[in-house]
Scaffold this motif. Structure first.
Motif, PDB file in Angstrom:
ATOM      1  N   VAL A  29       0.829  -1.207   0.000  1.00  0.00           N
ATOM      2  CA  VAL A  29       0.000   0.000   0.000  1.00  0.00           C
ATOM      3  C   VAL A  29       0.865   1.259   0.000  1.00  0.00           C
ATOM      4  O   VAL A  29       0.573   2.227  -0.709  1.00  0.00           O
ATOM      5  N   SER A  30       1.941   1.250   0.770  1.00  0.00           N
ATOM      6  CA  SER A  30       2.804   2.438   0.817  1.00  0.00           C
ATOM      7  C   SER A  30       3.375   2.768  -0.554  1.00  0.00           C
ATOM      8  O   SER A  30       3.373   3.926  -0.975  1.00  0.00           O
ATOM      9  N   SER A  31       3.866   1.772  -1.269  1.00  0.00           N
ATOM     10  CA  SER A  31       4.424   1.997  -2.610  1.00  0.00           C
ATOM     11  C   SER A  31       3.353   2.478  -3.578  1.00  0.00           C
ATOM     12  O   SER A  31       3.587   3.371  -4.397  1.00  0.00           O
ATOM     13  N   TRP A  32       2.168   1.871  -3.471  1.00  0.00           N
ATOM     14  CA  TRP A  32       1.084   2.244  -4.372  1.00  0.00           C
ATOM     15  C   TRP A  32       0.674   3.701  -4.151  1.00  0.00           C
ATOM     16  O   TRP A  32       0.506   4.465  -5.094  1.00  0.00           O
ATOM     17  N   ILE A  33       0.529   4.093  -2.886  1.00  0.00           N
ATOM     18  CA  ILE A  33       0.145   5.475  -2.584  1.00  0.00           C
ATOM     19  C   ILE A  33       1.261   6.448  -2.974  1.00  0.00           C
ATOM     20  O   ILE A  33       0.992   7.534  -3.496  1.00  0.00           O
ATOM     21  N   ALA A  34       2.520   6.063  -2.764  1.00  0.00           N
ATOM     22  CA  ALA A  34       3.637   6.923  -3.166  1.00  0.00           C
ATOM     23  C   ALA A  34       3.621   7.147  -4.679  1.00  0.00           C
ATOM     24  O   ALA A  34       3.833   8.268  -5.157  1.00  0.00           O
ATOM     25  N   ASP A  35       3.338   6.082  -5.434  1.00  0.00           N
ATOM     26  CA  ASP A  35       3.259   6.209  -6.891  1.00  0.00           C
ATOM     27  C   ASP A  35       2.115   7.133  -7.283  1.00  0.00           C
ATOM     28  O   ASP A  35       2.269   7.994  -8.157  1.00  0.00           O
ATOM     29  N   ALA A  36       0.965   6.992  -6.630  1.00  0.00           N
ATOM     30  CA  ALA A  36      -0.175   7.863  -6.911  1.00  0.00           C
ATOM     31  C   ALA A  36       0.162   9.323  -6.605  1.00  0.00           C
ATOM     32  O   ALA A  36      -0.193  10.229  -7.360  1.00  0.00           O
ATOM     33  N   ALA A  37       0.873   9.559  -5.500  1.00  0.00           N
ATOM     34  CA  ALA A  37       1.267  10.921  -5.133  1.00  0.00           C
ATOM     35  C   ALA A  37       2.234  11.499  -6.159  1.00  0.00           C
ATOM     36  O   ALA A  37       2.122  12.672  -6.549  1.00  0.00           O
ATOM     37  N   ARG A  38       3.193  10.687  -6.621  1.00  0.00           N
ATOM     38  CA  ARG A  38       4.139  11.159  -7.657  1.00  0.00           C
ATOM     39  C   ARG A  38       3.395  11.557  -8.926  1.00  0.00           C
ATOM     40  O   ARG A  38       3.701  12.581  -9.545  1.00  0.00           O
ATOM     41  N   ARG A  39       2.437  10.739  -9.324  1.00  0.00           N
ATOM     42  CA  ARG A  39       1.661  11.041 -10.531  1.00  0.00           C
ATOM     43  C   ARG A  39       0.863  12.330 -10.360  1.00  0.00           C
ATOM     44  O   ARG A  39       0.779  13.152 -11.270  1.00  0.00           O
ATOM     45  N   ARG A  40       0.280  12.518  -9.194  1.00  0.00           N
ATOM     46  CA  ARG A  40      -0.501  13.732  -8.926  1.00  0.00           C
ATOM     47  C   ARG A  40       0.393  14.963  -8.967  1.00  0.00           C
ATOM     48  O   ARG A  40       0.033  16.000  -9.529  1.00  0.00           O
ATOM     49  N   LEU A  41       1.585  14.854  -8.384  1.00  0.00           N
ATOM     50  CA  LEU A  41       2.528  15.979  -8.402  1.00  0.00           C
ATOM     51  C   LEU A  41       3.006  16.278  -9.821  1.00  0.00           C
ATOM     52  O   LEU A  41       3.162  17.439 -10.200  1.00  0.00           O
ATOM     53  N   LEU A  46       2.708  19.723 -14.694  1.00  0.00           N
ATOM     54  CA  LEU A  46       2.314  19.916 -16.089  1.00  0.00           C
ATOM     55  C   LEU A  46       1.279  21.021 -16.203  1.00  0.00           C
ATOM     56  O   LEU A  46       1.355  21.873 -17.084  1.00  0.00           O
ATOM     57  N   ARG A  47       0.327  21.043 -15.283  1.00  0.00           N
ATOM     58  CA  ARG A  47      -0.693  22.100 -15.287  1.00  0.00           C
ATOM     59  C   ARG A  47      -0.043  23.470 -15.161  1.00  0.00           C
ATOM     60  O   ARG A  47      -0.399  24.410 -15.869  1.00  0.00           O
ATOM     61  N   ASP A  48       0.954  23.582 -14.291  1.00  0.00           N
ATOM     62  CA  ASP A  48       1.643  24.855 -14.102  1.00  0.00           C
ATOM     63  C   ASP A  48       2.384  25.282 -15.368  1.00  0.00           C
ATOM     64  O   ASP A  48       2.371  26.456 -15.746  1.00  0.00           O
ATOM     65  N   VAL A  49       3.018  24.326 -16.034  1.00  0.00           N
ATOM     66  CA  VAL A  49       3.734  24.626 -17.281  1.00  0.00           C
ATOM     67  C   VAL A  49       2.757  25.091 -18.351  1.00  0.00           C
ATOM     68  O   VAL A  49       3.002  26.085 -19.052  1.00  0.00           O
ATOM     69  N   LEU A  50       1.636  24.386 -18.471  1.00  0.00           N
ATOM     70  CA  LEU A  50       0.644  24.771 -19.479  1.00  0.00           C
ATOM     71  C   LEU A  50       0.041  26.144 -19.184  1.00  0.00           C
ATOM     72  O   LEU A  50      -0.164  26.942 -20.100  1.00  0.00           O
ATOM     73  N   SER A  51      -0.213  26.423 -17.930  1.00  0.00           N
ATOM     74  CA  SER A  51      -0.751  27.736 -17.560  1.00  0.00           C
ATOM     75  C   SER A  51       0.231  28.852 -17.896  1.00  0.00           C
ATOM     76  O   SER A  51      -0.156  29.910 -18.402  1.00  0.00           O
TER      77      SER A  51
END
Length: 74
Positions: A29-41, A46-51
């Motif tokens: 679970v820790s690895s899975w959540i860490a991966d999800a957090a990395r993807r969200r960041l 990317l949103r900041d770059v596009l803006s």
């Protein structure tokens, strides 16, 4: 790499879904959540770059957006 223990609270249904997804992906679970957090960041970056690009060059046209969607879905 250094790690830090963090405690989070999730709705029961979400916690169950996370556990099932982690198991399906052969992760703890820790690895899975860490991966999800990395993807969200990464998405946030990317949103900041596009803006910033739009602030300098103007909004993307419908043709540009359609071309981007086509590349993503390919």
């Amino acid at each position: 790499m250094a790690t830090e223990r963090v405690t989070v609270s999730l709705q029961t249904e979400l916690a169950e879904a996370v556990r099932a997804a982690a198991e399906a992906d052969a992760q703890n679970v820790s690895s899975w959540i860490a991966d999800a957090a990395r993807r969200r960041l990464a998405s946030r970056g990317l949103r900041d770059v596009l803006s910033a690009w739009e602030a300098e060059h103007g909004s993307f046209s419908e043709d540009e957006l359609a071309a981007a969607r086509a590349r993503i879905e390919a």
